[in-house]
Structure formats: C-alpha cells, structure tokens
Design a protein around this motif. Sequence first.
Motif, short mmCIF file in Angstrom:
data_model
loop_
_atom_site.label_atom_id
_atom_site.label_comp_id
_atom_site.label_asym_id
_atom_site.label_seq_id
_atom_site.Cartn_x
_atom_site.Cartn_y
_atom_site.Cartn_z
N PRO A 115 0.93 -1.09 -0.11
CA PRO A 115 0.02 0.20 -0.13
C PRO A 115 0.68 1.35 0.08
N ARG A 116 2.25 1.13 0.35
CA ARG A 116 3.14 2.36 0.21
C ARG A 116 3.49 2.67 -1.29
N ILE A 121 -3.07 2.67 -8.75
CA ILE A 121 -4.20 1.97 -7.98
C ILE A 121 -4.55 2.86 -6.80
N ARG A 122 -3.61 3.77 -6.53
CA ARG A 122 -3.89 4.77 -5.64
C ARG A 122 -4.90 5.74 -6.18
N LEU A 123 -5.07 5.98 -7.28
CA LEU A 123 -6.20 6.97 -7.83
C LEU A 123 -7.39 6.10 -8.54
N ALA A 183 -4.36 2.96 4.10
CA ALA A 183 -2.88 2.85 4.09
C ALA A 183 -2.26 3.30 2.77
N MET A 184 -2.94 3.01 1.76
CA MET A 184 -2.57 3.23 0.31
C MET A 184 -3.02 4.72 0.09
N ARG A 185 -4.21 5.24 0.61
CA ARG A 185 -4.47 6.60 0.44
C ARG A 185 -3.64 7.58 1.08
N ALA A 186 -2.87 7.17 2.21
CA ALA A 186 -1.97 7.97 3.07
C ALA A 186 -0.41 7.66 2.47
N THR A 192 7.46 11.20 -9.26
CA THR A 192 8.16 10.54 -9.85
C THR A 192 8.27 9.04 -9.71
N PRO A 193 8.27 8.17 -10.56
CA PRO A 193 8.06 6.69 -10.25
C PRO A 193 9.21 6.14 -9.61
N ARG A 194 9.02 5.19 -8.93
CA ARG A 194 10.27 4.35 -8.14
C ARG A 194 10.84 3.52 -9.29
N HIS A 195 10.28 3.04 -10.25
CA HIS A 195 11.13 2.00 -11.01
C HIS A 195 10.67 2.41 -12.42
N TRP A 196 11.75 3.07 -12.73
CA TRP A 196 11.62 3.66 -14.06
C TRP A 196 11.58 2.64 -15.27
#
Length: 227
Positions: A115-116, A121-123, A183-186, A192-196
């Motif tokens: 969820p972090r 999927i967060r949106l 947790a996902m919303r928070a 920027t993406p973590r995995h380019w």
Amino acid sequence: MMAWELAGWAEYCVAFVVFFAAHNIPTRPSVKTAITARIGARGFGIGYGLVSLVALYWLLMSAGRAPIVEVWAWAPWQNMVPVIAMIPVCAILCFGLARPNPFSFGGRKNDQFDPREPGLIRLIRHPALAALALWAAAHTVANGHLAHVIMFGVFTLFALLGMRMIDRRKQREMPDWSQQLSAMRASSRRSTPRHWGSFTIRLGLSILLYIALLRGHGLIIGVYPLG
C-alpha cells in the motif's frame, strides 16, 4: 416496421443477451470451478477472454446493423472525443493491469501488494472498469443512433455499478480492506516513479496500444476515427 428492421433489432437483442451471458455464466463459482478443473486457471482466463472478445465484437457489429434511429445529429467534432479519450484509456489499462491490486480484478501477484507503493491503483482502484466507463462514455458522444446510445450507455452504467459491487464483495472477502485502503490513500504522493524500467515499459505499451487501436479500428470495426 419492415421485416429487415425486425431482424436487425432481433439480432441486436440476442447479441446483447449472449454478451452478458458470456460474462456472467462462466464466472459463477460452480461453473468456474468445473471449467478450471478441466483446463486449469490459465486456460480459463484465456478462454474467458476470447469468448468475451467474440461476444463484444458481435454486439458491436449488430449495433451497426440495427435500424437507424437518430437520437442526436452527428457532427465532425464528435469523432475527436473518443480519439482523445482513448489516450487515457490505454494508459489506465497498461499502468493499472497486471500489477498487484487486491481491490479489483485484473491484478497480478496480489499477495505482493504494498500500500506504500500502489502506483496508479492509488487513484483508480478498478482500472479495467474505469477504462471501460471512459471508453463507453466517449463513444456514446460520437454515436448518436439509438442502438449505439443504448449499448454504450449500458456499458458505462455497468462499469460504474460494477465498481461499487466489487468494493462490497472485497470488503466481505478482505478482513483488512479498510486498513489497506487507508494505508494506500496515505501513501506518499510521489511525482516521479520508483521503478523507471517498469514505468518506461508500460508507457511504451500504452503508446503502442493506442496506435494499434487507432489504425486497427477501421479494419476491424469498419469505421475510421480520423476519416
């Protein structure tokens, strides 16, 4: 009403029934279990996808063959609505599917969902249904004949109601549904993406999918979006 008109509406109605039957019957627990036992989960997924596409294609073609009853007049600008809307539709599909997503269907390796780092999927918890709703609503604008208005309107409503139905089902199936959602919303709203690497691949797939749909639309459906 002429005989050919009755035949056109009859085919349209039958195609509608077959389309929803093809989506509903195989997913019933008893039916799905029986089919999966024979051909496996992978076979079921492939078969279900093919049957769904064939049923959808028939429904689309039957709507085009149905008698023309104009609900609103067509204007050239209307064609640009789906042409533009399909850009985010392709992005939603390519960035939202085949990734961990325990909140909806179309996810992959859901047990690895973090969820972090939810990504899109967060949106959009239900990317497949969100893409369907946007696709259908945009195509409604460009198709003012009654058969198309009914079809795309039903698809839009089906997708929107489907999101609520899946939310209710997942709340029953996932004891920690509310906690995961909170947790996902928070999670951090990173710009920027973590995995380019993954981001680049999905972006490339989005572009390729859009080009393929734009070029293939006329060949498959018989209507050329750009004239």
